[in-house]
Design an enzyme around this catalytic site. Structure first.
Site, PDB file in Angstrom:
ATOM      1  CB  SER A  66      -0.808   0.134   1.384  1.00 11.01           C
ATOM      2  OG  SER A  66      -1.111   1.607   1.744  1.00 11.01           O
ATOM      3  CE1 TYR A 119      -3.734  -1.959   5.580  1.00 20.84           C
ATOM      4  CE2 TYR A 119      -3.249  -0.149   4.813  1.00 20.84           C
ATOM      5  CZ  TYR A 119      -3.351  -1.039   4.303  1.00 20.84           C
ATOM      6  OH  TYR A 119      -3.774  -1.520   3.155  1.00 20.84           O
TER       7      TYR A 119
END
Length: 244
Positions: free
Chosen positions: A141, A154
């Site tokens: 990501s 995350y």
């Protein structure tokens, strides 16, 4: 199809980037082995790809279970005879402020996003070594490069995937290719797992501009179909209209 068909294993293949990647690679003639927990979706996807002339099989997969990932890779090898590419795509994103102390969600992200990738590497690396080559595509990501409020854990997991990928690349140079694909905001079901109301509302606004999952699939296709002597190490794919 400009080169020989590859055997490609995809985790988290029942939706989002995993599903889009399966569709794109199948269209190019690659042979797919799909894994996810939702076997009804996998069955429907594999059936659709096969009906369109592609080659796809599937098996239920929980990437947090090392033995299950070993069995998944073994089943793919039994089905097709080899393992050319593993797309470690499965991931979860239950964002929340650290002070919310949602430790169960922190553990889940670590288990899926980090251990899931490590389990994929552990299961497939010996197979690739034995056959003389292979390719890991690890989906991270833009959170592997930056940290934002509610996303600390995350992002930590995605920083970890980036570090693992680079370590594997350095240790495997010449034999096994390693690609880190880091999407920006992408249309997917990840945001549906956000239980914290503040983080959920923030993500809705953040996702006002998002990539289709098919755009990330194109990036994965690009990396997978380069000549063997070319190792595409990192791809960051963002919406053109977004600054982040």
């Amino acid at each position: 199809m400009t080169q020989a068909a590859k055997v490609v294993l995809i985790t988290g293949a029942s939706s989002g980037i995993g599903e889009a990647t399966a569709r794109r690679l199948a269209a190019e003639g690659h042979r797919l082995f799909l894994g996810a927990r939702r076997t009804d979706r996998l069955e429907a996807l594999a059936g659709e790809l096969t009906a369109a002339g592609g080659t796809a099989a599937f098996r239920r997969l929980d990437v947090t279970d090392a033995a299950d990932v070993q069995a998944f890779v073994a089943a793919a090898r039994e089905c097709y005879g080899r393992v050319d590419v593993v797309v470690n795509n499965a991931g979860v994103m239950p964002l929340s402020p650290l002070e919310a102390l949602r430790t169960d969600e922190w553990d889940r992200m670590i288990d899926v996003n980090v251990r899931g990738v490590l389990h994929g590497i552990a299961a497939a690396l010996p197979v690739m070594r034995a056959q003389g080559g292979g390719h890991f595509v690890n989906v991270a990501s833009v959170g592997a490069y930056e940290v934002s409020p509610t996303a600390a854990v995350y992002c930590a997991t995605k920083f970890a995937v980036r570090a693992i990928s680079e370590g594997l690349r350095q240790e495997s140079a010449g034999d096994i290719r390693v690609t880190l694909v880091s999407p920006g905001v992408t249309e997917s079901e990840l945001a549906e797992g956000i239980s914290d109301p503040t983080a959920r509302e923030a993500m809705r606004a953040y996702r006002a501009v998002a990539l289709p999952a098919s755009a990330v699939a194109e990036a994965i296709l690009y990396a997978v179909t380069q000549p063997r002597q070319v190792d595409v190490n990192e791809l960051v794919v963002r919406p053109a209209a977004s600054a982040r």
